[in-house]
Design a protein around this motif. Sequence first.
Motif, PDB file in Angstrom:
ATOM      1  N   ILE A 178       0.812  -1.274  -0.065  1.00 32.45           N
ATOM      2  CA  ILE A 178       0.129  -0.016  -0.049  1.00 32.45           C
ATOM      3  C   ILE A 178       1.066   1.054   0.055  1.00 32.45           C
ATOM      4  CG2 ILE A 178      -1.517   1.245   1.298  1.00 32.45           C
ATOM      5  CD1 ILE A 178      -2.924  -1.088   2.411  1.00 32.45           C
ATOM      6  N   ARG A 179       1.765   1.225   0.890  1.00 36.23           N
ATOM      7  CA  ARG A 179       2.813   2.568   0.972  1.00 36.23           C
ATOM      8  C   ARG A 179       3.585   2.641  -0.534  1.00 36.23           C
ATOM      9  NH1 ARG A 179       7.648   2.018   5.178  1.00 36.23           N
ATOM     10  NH2 ARG A 179       8.304   0.767   3.646  1.00 36.23           N
ATOM     11  N   ALA A 180       3.829   1.552  -0.780  1.00 37.67           N
ATOM     12  CA  ALA A 180       4.512   1.882  -2.500  1.00 37.67           C
ATOM     13  C   ALA A 180       3.683   2.230  -3.223  1.00 37.67           C
ATOM     14  CB  ALA A 180       5.246   0.637  -2.762  1.00 37.67           C
ATOM     15  N   CYS A 181       2.388   1.721  -3.479  1.00 32.39           N
ATOM     16  CA  CYS A 181       1.437   2.441  -4.159  1.00 32.39           C
ATOM     17  C   CYS A 181       1.049   3.746  -4.010  1.00 32.39           C
ATOM     18  CB  CYS A 181       0.264   1.737  -4.262  1.00 32.39           C
ATOM     19  SG  CYS A 181       0.293   0.013  -4.879  1.00 32.39           S
ATOM     20  N   LEU A 182       0.773   4.312  -2.584  1.00 31.31           N
ATOM     21  CA  LEU A 182       0.480   5.619  -2.317  1.00 31.31           C
ATOM     22  C   LEU A 182       1.741   6.854  -2.722  1.00 31.31           C
ATOM     23  CD1 LEU A 182      -1.777   5.012   0.732  1.00 31.31           C
ATOM     24  CD2 LEU A 182      -2.468   5.365  -1.599  1.00 31.31           C
ATOM     25  N   ASP A 183       2.791   6.120  -2.511  1.00 30.04           N
ATOM     26  CA  ASP A 183       3.932   7.047  -2.545  1.00 30.04           C
ATOM     27  C   ASP A 183       4.638   7.164  -4.118  1.00 30.04           C
ATOM     28  OD1 ASP A 183       4.211   7.555  -0.126  1.00 30.04           O
ATOM     29  OD2 ASP A 183       5.539   5.964   0.549  1.00 30.04           O
ATOM     30  N   ASP A 184       4.203   6.232  -5.022  1.00 26.93           N
ATOM     31  CA  ASP A 184       4.581   6.189  -6.358  1.00 26.93           C
ATOM     32  C   ASP A 184       4.155   7.576  -6.964  1.00 26.93           C
ATOM     33  OD1 ASP A 184       4.847   5.992  -9.123  1.00 26.93           O
ATOM     34  OD2 ASP A 184       4.324   3.846  -9.096  1.00 26.93           O
ATOM     35  N   PRO A 185       5.215   8.278  -7.582  1.00 28.23           N
ATOM     36  CA  PRO A 185       4.708   9.523  -8.094  1.00 28.23           C
ATOM     37  C   PRO A 185       3.697   9.636  -9.329  1.00 28.23           C
ATOM     38  CG  PRO A 185       7.047   9.125  -8.017  1.00 28.23           C
ATOM     39  CD  PRO A 185       6.610   8.086  -7.693  1.00 28.23           C
ATOM     40  N   SER A 186       3.502   8.488  -9.675  1.00 31.34           N
ATOM     41  CA  SER A 186       2.312   8.271 -10.627  1.00 31.34           C
ATOM     42  C   SER A 186       1.074   7.858 -10.566  1.00 31.34           C
ATOM     43  CB  SER A 186       2.974   7.055 -11.873  1.00 31.34           C
ATOM     44  OG  SER A 186       2.813   5.914 -11.398  1.00 31.34           O
ATOM     45  N   PHE A 187       0.861   7.733  -8.846  1.00 26.33           N
ATOM     46  CA  PHE A 187      -0.101   7.307  -8.401  1.00 26.33           C
ATOM     47  C   PHE A 187      -1.482   8.263  -8.760  1.00 26.33           C
ATOM     48  CE2 PHE A 187      -3.212   7.872  -4.640  1.00 26.33           C
ATOM     49  CZ  PHE A 187      -3.779   6.401  -4.515  1.00 26.33           C
ATOM     50  N   ASP A 188      -2.597   7.694  -9.354  1.00 24.77           N
ATOM     51  CA  ASP A 188      -3.722   8.460  -9.788  1.00 24.77           C
ATOM     52  C   ASP A 188      -4.904   7.881  -8.853  1.00 24.77           C
ATOM     53  OD1 ASP A 188      -5.896   9.473 -10.824  1.00 24.77           O
ATOM     54  OD2 ASP A 188      -4.993   8.930 -13.061  1.00 24.77           O
ATOM     55  N   ARG A 189      -5.126   8.999  -7.844  1.00 23.73           N
ATOM     56  CA  ARG A 189      -5.924   8.519  -6.903  1.00 23.73           C
ATOM     57  C   ARG A 189      -7.585   8.297  -7.677  1.00 23.73           C
ATOM     58  NH1 ARG A 189      -9.613  11.031  -2.680  1.00 23.73           N
ATOM     59  NH2 ARG A 189      -9.364   9.519  -1.002  1.00 23.73           N
ATOM     60  N   LEU A 190      -7.738   8.941  -8.699  1.00 27.38           N
ATOM     61  CA  LEU A 190      -9.187   8.725  -9.186  1.00 27.38           C
ATOM     62  C   LEU A 190      -9.255   7.592  -9.895  1.00 27.38           C
ATOM     63  CD1 LEU A 190     -12.095   9.773 -10.031  1.00 27.38           C
ATOM     64  CD2 LEU A 190     -10.858  11.173 -11.894  1.00 27.38           C
ATOM     65  N   ALA A 191      -8.262   7.097 -10.672  1.00 24.09           N
ATOM     66  CA  ALA A 191      -8.168   5.847 -11.217  1.00 24.09           C
ATOM     67  C   ALA A 191      -8.146   4.717 -10.213  1.00 24.09           C
ATOM     68  CB  ALA A 191      -6.841   5.652 -12.094  1.00 24.09           C
ATOM     69  N   VAL A 192      -7.521   4.620  -9.204  1.00 22.48           N
ATOM     70  CA  VAL A 192      -7.381   3.829  -8.208  1.00 22.48           C
ATOM     71  C   VAL A 192      -8.805   3.794  -7.450  1.00 22.48           C
ATOM     72  CG1 VAL A 192      -6.811   3.193  -5.646  1.00 22.48           C
ATOM     73  CG2 VAL A 192      -4.924   3.818  -7.623  1.00 22.48           C
ATOM     74  N   LEU A 193      -9.590   4.857  -7.349  1.00 16.57           N
ATOM     75  CA  LEU A 193     -10.911   4.795  -6.538  1.00 16.57           C
ATOM     76  C   LEU A 193     -11.926   4.053  -7.776  1.00 16.57           C
ATOM     77  CD1 LEU A 193     -11.238   8.164  -5.234  1.00 16.57           C
ATOM     78  CD2 LEU A 193     -11.192   6.144  -3.660  1.00 16.57           C
TER      79      LEU A 193
END
Length: 252
Positions: free
Chosen positions: A65-80
């Motif tokens: 989870i931490r790796a995903c959230l800290d990834d600069p390319s993390f797209d919260r809308l796409a993840v939601l």
Amino acid sequence: MEYTIKELSRLSGVTTCALRWYDEIGLLTPSGRTEGGYRRYGPAEVDRLQDILYYRALGVELARIRACLDDPSFDRLAVLRDHLSALEAERDRVQGLIESVRETILSTERKEIMSDEKKFEALKRGVLEEYGRTYETESREKYGDGKVDAMLTRLQGVTREQYQTWDSLGREILEKLSAAVAAGEDPAGETGKEIAGLHRRWLTATGDKYDVSRHRGIAELYVQDERFTAYYDRERPGCARFLRDAVCHWVR
């Protein structure tokens, strides 16, 4: 709006101990602290905690989870959107189980016998939904839509006899792995050869064409992917590695 750790705990349902642990491992760091040294959480931290809880509901490990959230390319809308799809799939799976249990209850109350075909269809639907929820997205990214669609088509066409063979072989492999590891046997020995052979039969029990490189690649996943390792090691640690080593030694 800012929250103290106790306020955020009440708001989210996450214990203060868990929130402190999240801070220690860098998963959820407070926005600041009061003059007295108490943690303060702002809107960004509330959103991040919401994301953490979504991932946890899907069974994702904290480090991942931490790796995903800290990834600069993390797209919260796409993840939601992905979370929504996963939750909808889980809802459909549970609804299917509810309907199956309800039908079983009604059949029992009426002293009717639920057909083996209906029981099997419910089991097969559960396997497909579990795969879709856990591995499908990752498999499509790795192997492409064509191969995944072909595999799903084969699974949908699996007969009751094929499923029973596949399930029986899977349980036999687990039992033999546990006994072999407990006895300290060598994967390069005769027991390892037998287990590797059983695993080959298991891979092709639902109609898949056998491929040596695929067999070895799948075995490697058992020690590379924590989900597979947890499955094989759930009763006795070392089973996943024994299976991988046996396949790598005997399958050529």
